[in-house]
Design a protein around this motif. Structure first.
Motif, PDB file in Angstrom:
ATOM      1  N   HIS A 140      35.824  38.725  16.637  1.00 57.55           N
ATOM      2  CA  HIS A 140      36.441  38.883  15.326  1.00 57.55           C
ATOM      3  C   HIS A 140      37.913  39.267  15.417  1.00 57.55           C
ATOM      4  O   HIS A 140      38.601  39.316  14.399  1.00 57.55           O
ATOM      5  CB  HIS A 140      35.679  39.928  14.500  1.00 57.55           C
ATOM      6  CG  HIS A 140      35.801  41.329  15.046  1.00 57.55           C
ATOM      7  ND1 HIS A 140      35.005  41.788  16.080  1.00 57.55           N
ATOM      8  CD2 HIS A 140      36.618  42.359  14.711  1.00 57.55           C
ATOM      9  CE1 HIS A 140      35.325  43.049  16.348  1.00 57.55           C
ATOM     10  NE2 HIS A 140      36.299  43.415  15.535  1.00 57.55           N
ATOM     11  N   GLU A 141      38.414  39.539  16.636  1.00 63.78           N
ATOM     12  CA  GLU A 141      39.822  39.864  16.837  1.00 63.78           C
ATOM     13  C   GLU A 141      40.599  38.736  17.510  1.00 63.78           C
ATOM     14  O   GLU A 141      41.827  38.786  17.586  1.00 63.78           O
ATOM     15  CB  GLU A 141      39.956  41.106  17.728  1.00 63.78           C
ATOM     16  CG  GLU A 141      39.226  42.334  17.223  1.00 63.78           C
ATOM     17  CD  GLU A 141      39.203  43.437  18.278  1.00 63.78           C
ATOM     18  OE1 GLU A 141      39.552  44.577  17.939  1.00 63.78           O
ATOM     19  OE2 GLU A 141      38.839  43.140  19.434  1.00 63.78           O
ATOM     20  N   GLY A 197      41.273  35.511  16.952  1.00 61.91           N
ATOM     21  CA  GLY A 197      42.220  34.664  16.239  1.00 61.91           C
ATOM     22  C   GLY A 197      43.586  35.311  16.145  1.00 61.91           C
ATOM     23  O   GLY A 197      44.614  34.701  16.445  1.00 61.91           O
ATOM     24  N   TRP A 249      45.137  35.311  11.779  1.00 59.73           N
ATOM     25  CA  TRP A 249      44.497  36.246  10.842  1.00 59.73           C
ATOM     26  C   TRP A 249      43.662  35.489   9.824  1.00 59.73           C
ATOM     27  O   TRP A 249      42.531  35.870   9.510  1.00 59.73           O
ATOM     28  CB  TRP A 249      45.577  37.071  10.145  1.00 59.73           C
ATOM     29  CG  TRP A 249      45.041  38.046   9.145  1.00 59.73           C
ATOM     30  CD1 TRP A 249      44.605  39.315   9.371  1.00 59.73           C
ATOM     31  CD2 TRP A 249      44.874  37.815   7.732  1.00 59.73           C
ATOM     32  NE1 TRP A 249      44.181  39.905   8.206  1.00 59.73           N
ATOM     33  CE2 TRP A 249      44.329  38.999   7.192  1.00 59.73           C
ATOM     34  CE3 TRP A 249      45.138  36.733   6.900  1.00 59.73           C
ATOM     35  CZ2 TRP A 249      44.045  39.113   5.831  1.00 59.73           C
ATOM     36  CZ3 TRP A 249      44.842  36.854   5.545  1.00 59.73           C
ATOM     37  CH2 TRP A 249      44.302  38.034   5.022  1.00 59.73           C
ATOM     38  N   ASP A 254      40.398  34.326  11.360  1.00 60.19           N
ATOM     39  CA  ASP A 254      39.440  35.424  11.506  1.00 60.19           C
ATOM     40  C   ASP A 254      38.748  35.732  10.179  1.00 60.19           C
ATOM     41  O   ASP A 254      37.559  36.039  10.127  1.00 60.19           O
ATOM     42  CB  ASP A 254      40.141  36.686  12.014  1.00 60.19           C
ATOM     43  CG  ASP A 254      40.467  36.624  13.501  1.00 60.19           C
ATOM     44  OD1 ASP A 254      39.841  35.822  14.215  1.00 60.19           O
ATOM     45  OD2 ASP A 254      41.360  37.378  13.935  1.00 60.19           O
ATOM     46  N   ASP A 310      36.251  32.788   9.178  1.00 64.40           N
ATOM     47  CA  ASP A 310      35.288  32.411  10.227  1.00 64.40           C
ATOM     48  C   ASP A 310      35.433  30.957  10.656  1.00 64.40           C
ATOM     49  O   ASP A 310      34.440  30.252  10.871  1.00 64.40           O
ATOM     50  CB  ASP A 310      33.855  32.659   9.751  1.00 64.40           C
ATOM     51  CG  ASP A 310      33.509  34.137   9.726  1.00 64.40           C
ATOM     52  OD1 ASP A 310      34.322  34.936  10.228  1.00 64.40           O
ATOM     53  OD2 ASP A 310      32.438  34.486   9.192  1.00 64.40           O
TER      54      ASP A 310
END
Length: 406
Positions: free
Chosen positions: A122-123, A125, A257, A260, A263
């Motif tokens: 989840h970090e 990107g 961002w 992320d 998705d």
């Protein structure tokens, strides 16, 4: 620690990008020294030729010995070669040195797996966006410094680039710590087999390679367009383009961002490709008409065209998984660099034959084709892919001999 590693890796990429892509800002100085536009286009392409020849070898070296050894050795070697370039004579000798320095600089691009090792899904990107923002930041540094340094010839810019490489090599040697391997499974090969059994990864490779053509058309010929077609001075044009490149760096962060949050890496990539293609068509029309709108369109494309790079690298790494990420990123970067190397000389010949407007119109076709190739429908949400365990990240001092992976 992970943010420090990302900062050092980004610094290394800034140095590499300033050299690999910033030589376009020396085109007026090379021409003042008696070289034709075609000859200068060849010189501008030389670093990328060197990168392409050695990229996979540097990736294998990074897997074997780790990022610290590879970055410090490669960057240091590039600095030494550029120092030696001051004692060669003629464009052929300079081209040889630029190819050698580019071959050493490929070590910087062997660090793509670092994001998989240090950052959770989840970090990634945003993290890859930060890393890839080094490209436009390097171009901004080149635009802000190289035209001014070249006022007395090309010797001073080459000294500057050599010093930048040697400084980055020192920082890498002192600061870099390699993560242990994080076991992940690729989206396209959930059983651990080859991700290339499916066409989706190949489509990402081809689409991302096509997207470098408009990116490096703007990067290489924006300064020439502003000076030759719009009557700007090289110094003023360089300052303007430096600002555009800084905005381009921010656009890569924003794209990461964005990916992320929704998705998805490939949906934003397709939107950016379409926007780039339409923008290139508008620039072509403005350039052909001699309209002042060409300048803001050029700046717009200088920001948008570079923004998808981090998305494609993150998508490739996540689709391939850790078992295949190194090879997949090697294929990805090699394909991009082949077209990056071809773009300056081919576009220089096209501009010389038919001028800027028709050449820009031709370039517009590539991002539009890329948009069709991006396999959005095949993309799975990040939650579908195994998340690496954070406790697997260790410093180099605690690694065993076989643990120096990215």
């Amino acid at each position: 620690m992970r943010w420090l590693m990302l900062a050092v890796g980004t610094l290394a990429m800034v140095a590499g990008s300033t050299f690999q892509y910033g030589l376009a800002y020396l085109i007026p100085a090379f021409r003042d020294e008696g070289l034709s536009l075609e000859q200068t286009g060849f010189l501008v392409a030389c670093p990328t030729v060197g990168v392409t020849l050695t990229l996979i070898a540097w990736g294998a070296a990074a897997d074997r010995w780790g990022e610290r050894v590879v970055l410090s050795t490669g960057l240091g070697s590039a600095g030494v070669v550029l120092v030696a370039a001051h004692w060669v004579h003629g464009p052929a000798g300079l081209a040889f040195c630029l190819v050698l320095a580019g071959a050493a600089t490929a070590s910087v691009l062997a660090s793509g797996r670092l994001i998989l090792g240090w950052f959770a899904r989840h970090e990634r990107g945003l993290a890859m966006g930060i890393r890839q923002s080094a490209g436009p930041m390097g171009l901004a540094l080149a635009a802000a410094t190289l035209p001014a340094l070249a006022a007395g010839g090309t010797a001073a810019p080459l000294w500057f680039l050599a010093a930048l490489f040697l400084a980055a090599a020192t920082v890498a040697l002192v600061c870099v710590r390699d993560p242990a391997e994080r076991p992940t499974t690729g989206e396209l090969a959930p059983d651990g087999g080859s991700p290339y059994r499916d066409a989706s990864l190949w489509r990402i490779h081809v689409a991302s390679a096509l997207l470098v053509i408009p990116q490096f058309t703007i990067t290489t010929f924006a300064l020439v367009f502003l000076t030759d077609a719009r009557g700007w001075s090289p110094l003023a044009a360089g300052h303007l383009l430096a600002g555009a490149q800084l905005c381009g760096a921010v656009s890569r962060l924003a794209a990461g961002w964005w990916s992320d949050r929704i998705d998805s890496r490939l949906k934003p990539m397709r939107i950016i490709a379409i926007t780039t293609g339409v923008g290139m068509l508008a620039l072509a029309a403005a350039a052909a008409a001699g309209s002042g709108l060409a300048v803001p369109l050029l700046l717009f494309l200088g920001v948008v065209a570079v923004s998808s790079n981090g998305l494609s690298f993150t998508a490739v790494a996540e689709h391939a998984g850790s078992a295949w990420a190194g090879r997949a990123l090697g294929i990805q970067t090699t394909g991009q660099n082949v077209l990056t190397a071809a773009t300056p000389p081919v576009l220089a010949a096209a501009i010389g034959a038919v001028s800027f407007g028709p050449s820009f119109a031709l370039v517009a076709a590539f991002p539009l084709v890329a948009a069709l190739l991006v396999p959005v429908a095949a993309e799975r949400a990040p939650s579908d892919v195994a998340e690496p365990a954070p406790e697997t990240v260790v410093t180099a001092s605690s690694q065993g001999p076989g643990d120096q992976n990215h």
